[in-house]
Motif scaffolding. Structure first.
Motif, PDB file in Angstrom:
ATOM      1  N   ARG A 127     -12.141  87.553   9.762  1.00 37.55           N
ATOM      2  CA  ARG A 127     -12.205  86.158   9.304  1.00 37.55           C
ATOM      3  C   ARG A 127     -10.813  85.609   9.025  1.00 37.55           C
ATOM      4  N   TYR A 128      -9.999  86.402   8.351  1.00 38.06           N
ATOM      5  CA  TYR A 128      -8.640  85.974   8.002  1.00 38.06           C
ATOM      6  C   TYR A 128      -7.773  85.795   9.246  1.00 38.06           C
ATOM      7  N   LEU A 129      -7.760  86.789  10.134  1.00 29.59           N
ATOM      8  CA  LEU A 129      -6.896  86.716  11.310  1.00 29.59           C
ATOM      9  C   LEU A 129      -7.290  85.559  12.224  1.00 29.59           C
ATOM     10  N   ASN A 130      -8.584  85.347  12.401  1.00 27.53           N
ATOM     11  CA  ASN A 130      -9.023  84.206  13.208  1.00 27.53           C
ATOM     12  C   ASN A 130      -8.628  82.886  12.561  1.00 27.53           C
ATOM     13  N   TRP A 131      -8.710  82.817  11.239  1.00 27.13           N
ATOM     14  CA  TRP A 131      -8.364  81.579  10.526  1.00 27.13           C
ATOM     15  C   TRP A 131      -6.891  81.225  10.701  1.00 27.13           C
ATOM     16  N   ILE A 132      -6.005  82.229  10.697  1.00 26.88           N
ATOM     17  CA  ILE A 132      -4.576  81.936  10.857  1.00 26.88           C
ATOM     18  C   ILE A 132      -4.186  81.819  12.329  1.00 26.88           C
ATOM     19  N   GLY A 133      -5.160  81.936  13.239  1.00 29.97           N
ATOM     20  CA  GLY A 133      -4.881  81.680  14.643  1.00 29.97           C
ATOM     21  C   GLY A 133      -4.657  82.901  15.499  1.00 29.97           C
ATOM     22  N   ILE A 134      -4.954  84.107  14.987  1.00 33.69           N
ATOM     23  CA  ILE A 134      -4.844  85.332  15.776  1.00 33.69           C
ATOM     24  C   ILE A 134      -6.253  85.726  16.222  1.00 33.69           C
ATOM     25  N   LYS A 135      -6.537  85.603  17.511  1.00 30.02           N
ATOM     26  CA  LYS A 135      -7.892  85.833  18.019  1.00 30.02           C
ATOM     27  C   LYS A 135      -8.289  87.297  17.834  1.00 30.02           C
ATOM     28  N   THR A 136      -9.356  87.494  17.065  1.00 30.73           N
ATOM     29  CA  THR A 136      -9.738  88.843  16.637  1.00 30.73           C
ATOM     30  C   THR A 136     -11.236  89.030  16.768  1.00 30.73           C
ATOM     31  N   ARG A 137     -11.637  90.246  17.141  1.00 28.10           N
ATOM     32  CA  ARG A 137     -13.058  90.576  17.229  1.00 28.10           C
ATOM     33  C   ARG A 137     -13.278  92.006  16.765  1.00 28.10           C
TER      34      ARG A 137
ATOM     35  N   GLY B 228     -16.675 100.820   2.130  1.00 19.55           N
ATOM     36  CA  GLY B 228     -16.309  99.425   2.335  1.00 19.55           C
ATOM     37  C   GLY B 228     -15.587  99.123   3.634  1.00 19.55           C
ATOM     38  N   LYS B 229     -15.737  99.986   4.641  1.00 21.59           N
ATOM     39  CA  LYS B 229     -15.000  99.774   5.895  1.00 21.59           C
ATOM     40  C   LYS B 229     -15.469  98.513   6.618  1.00 21.59           C
ATOM     41  N   THR B 230     -16.786  98.325   6.710  1.00 17.96           N
ATOM     42  CA  THR B 230     -17.295  97.143   7.407  1.00 17.96           C
ATOM     43  C   THR B 230     -16.962  95.877   6.626  1.00 17.96           C
ATOM     44  N   TYR B 231     -16.950  95.955   5.313  1.00 21.81           N
ATOM     45  CA  TYR B 231     -16.520  94.826   4.489  1.00 21.81           C
ATOM     46  C   TYR B 231     -15.078  94.450   4.812  1.00 21.81           C
ATOM     47  N   ILE B 232     -14.206  95.452   4.896  1.00 17.09           N
ATOM     48  CA  ILE B 232     -12.805  95.204   5.250  1.00 17.09           C
ATOM     49  C   ILE B 232     -12.716  94.601   6.647  1.00 17.09           C
ATOM     50  N   SER B 233     -13.500  95.154   7.581  1.00 18.16           N
ATOM     51  CA  SER B 233     -13.500  94.665   8.954  1.00 18.16           C
ATOM     52  C   SER B 233     -13.898  93.192   9.009  1.00 18.16           C
ATOM     53  N   TYR B 234     -14.963  92.834   8.296  1.00 19.75           N
ATOM     54  CA  TYR B 234     -15.448  91.456   8.276  1.00 19.75           C
ATOM     55  C   TYR B 234     -14.388  90.509   7.704  1.00 19.75           C
ATOM     56  N   LYS B 235     -13.826  90.882   6.563  1.00 18.88           N
ATOM     57  CA  LYS B 235     -12.839  90.017   5.909  1.00 18.88           C
ATOM     58  C   LYS B 235     -11.587  89.871   6.769  1.00 18.88           C
ATOM     59  N   LEU B 236     -11.172  90.957   7.378  1.00 15.46           N
ATOM     60  CA  LEU B 236      -9.955  90.947   8.187  1.00 15.46           C
ATOM     61  C   LEU B 236     -10.125  90.065   9.418  1.00 15.46           C
TER      62      LEU B 236
END
Length: 456
Positions: free
Chosen positions: A39-49, A29-37
């Protein structure tokens, strides 16, 4: 010795770019965690890729010749060299992303199962040629539950670019199981004693338990907080605005007016809809406004719990509460113009912005990630924020998502997407949508699995 000094120096800094590196065997589930993380960080305003090393590998070599299980054998020197080069390319791209200030967090999505590979990452983050050295945090996904592993292999990996269209599902599954064996032979889990100076969290059996070690800084704390709340149990999340209100009819902002006649009709129809859905243990979350409470009252006996959250109240329009848009533009033309220029960051005088609203709604998102079936009855702006999270929308799109009255939005979270269905009720209501200036059409939902709009 150098690493130790660097660890202490970065711990004393506040604004440091962060690298979040995944660790674990395939199908954990690493890529699942990566995807969710992301999405969450970008939503709260922390630019993430995210930087997925598997994508670099697929570009670097021909699957038919190199992509099968033997390519992941540690004794295959040529393959090891290719995989190391792919990891280095991903790191270099990640470094450019953070050094350029385009992003604050980079997620390094790879197995990283050996200590030499993790040492390579640590050395990269400590490199002197970076404008600012990077703070490194590992997320290790550990799983020995055969049901979880088998589900992950069956539902996700056989549809990966490595296999889809290239072999049968059974062939893909067998090859992937062999790949796991190759990685298992060299896997060195993170260890509290051997990796004492590293920062990491172990996510065990998809979140049944956790081990957290040496967390440093705001970003790492937020990551831990998020990871300890997510799950992937089958469920649906329903979003709807209250029925049409008296203020809606005359175009006034905010306020606390009751339902109109059409709004009461919608509340009755909404009950019939959920009677047909027949959801076990349905939870209903509402704002504390009269129009929402009136809508929810018709469904109380269908729910296991009904809760009234002040954080679900509509965006606070401050001194503009109770005004029409025409009044707003006439009385405060400069403010009206500023809002049109940047609706996400614009804050009503003595009120809120959409950015404020996202911060206010973060506890709701965390609870939605933890819960099973939930119906949220709220308001246009608050539902936009929740919808933007699940549909992975950008900030500039969020304030213009079209959330009409008398419509149920059904969200079904998947591993790497969210199925979105819209059910429009045949009950008259005013159109409260205000399009973005210079835009002819409203932003549409991604609906990564589907974007359906139909009558119930």
């Amino acid at each position: 010795m150098f690493t130790r000094v660097h660890q202490y120096s970065t711990n004393e800094q506040v604004r440091v770019p962060n690298v979040i590196a995944l660790v674990g065997l395939p199908a954990r589930g690493k890529t699942y965690i990566s995807y969710k993380l992301c999405r969450y960080l970008n939503w709260i305003g922390i630019k993430t890729r995210a930087f997925n090393v598997g994508e670099y590998r697929r570009q670097a070599c021909d699957f038919e010749k190199e992509g099968k299980a033997d390519f992941f054998d540690h004794s295959n020197e040529r393959a090891v060299r290719i995989r190391d080069e792919c990891a280095k390319h991903a790191m270099e791209d990640m470094g450019r992303y953070l050094d350029s200030k385009k992003g604050e967090v980079a997620v390094f999505d790879a197995t990283n199962t050996t200590r030499p590979r993790r040492k390579m990452l640590l050395d990269f983050c400590n490199r002197e040629d970076h404008e600012t050295k990077f703070r490194l945090f590992f997320i290790e996904s550990v799983c020995d539950d055969p049901d979880i592993i088998d589900s992950n292999i069956t539902e996700v990996k056989v549809n990966s670019p490595d296999y889809k269209g290239r072999m049968t599902e059974e062939q893909a599954k067998q090859d992937f199981l062999q790949r796991i064996e190759k990685y298992s032979a060299q896997y060195a889990p993170l260890c509290e004693e051997k990796d004492a100076e590293l920062s990491f969290i172990k996510v065990i059996n998809a979140g049944r338990s956790f081990f957290v070690h040496n967390v440093n800084g705001h970003v790492q704390s937020r990551v831990v907080y998020f990871l300890m709340n997510i799950h992937l149990l089958p469920r649906s999340i329903y979003l709807t605005r209250h029925g049409e209100s008296e203020y809606n009819k005359i175009g006034r902002l905010g306020g606390d007016s009751p339902l109109s006649e059409n709004g009461v009709c919608y509340a009755h129809k909404l009950r019939k809809y959920f009677e047909k859905e027949n959801i076990q243990d349905l939870r209903i979350w509402c704002s504390q406004k009269i129009r929402v409470a009136q809508t929810a009252n018709h469904l109380k006996d269908l729910a296991a719990h009904v809760e009234y959250w002040k954080v679900l109240d509509e965006i606070d329009a401050g001194i503009c509460e109770g005004l029409t848009y025409e009044d707003f533009e006439a009385r405060y033309p400069k403010q009206f113009s500023e809002r049109d220029k940047d609706k996400y960051h614009y804050r009503y005088p003595s009120g809120e912005s959409y950015e404020d609203l996202v911060a206010r709604l973060e506890p709701v998102i965390m609870e939605l990630e933890r819960q099973s079936n939930v119906l949220v009855i709220s308001h246009q702006a608050t539902i936009r924020c929740i919808l933007a999270y699940f549909d992975n929308k950008k900030r500039e799109e969020l304030p213009y998502l079209n959330v009409p009255l008398h419509t149920v939005i059904k969200l079904t979270p998947k591993a790497y997407s969210c199925q979105i269905e819209m059910f429009k009720f045949k009950i008259d209501a005013v159109d409260t949508y205000r399009a973005k200036p210079t835009e002819e059409l409203p932003w549409e939902l991604n609906g990564t699995e589907s974007n359906l709009c139909r009558s119930p």
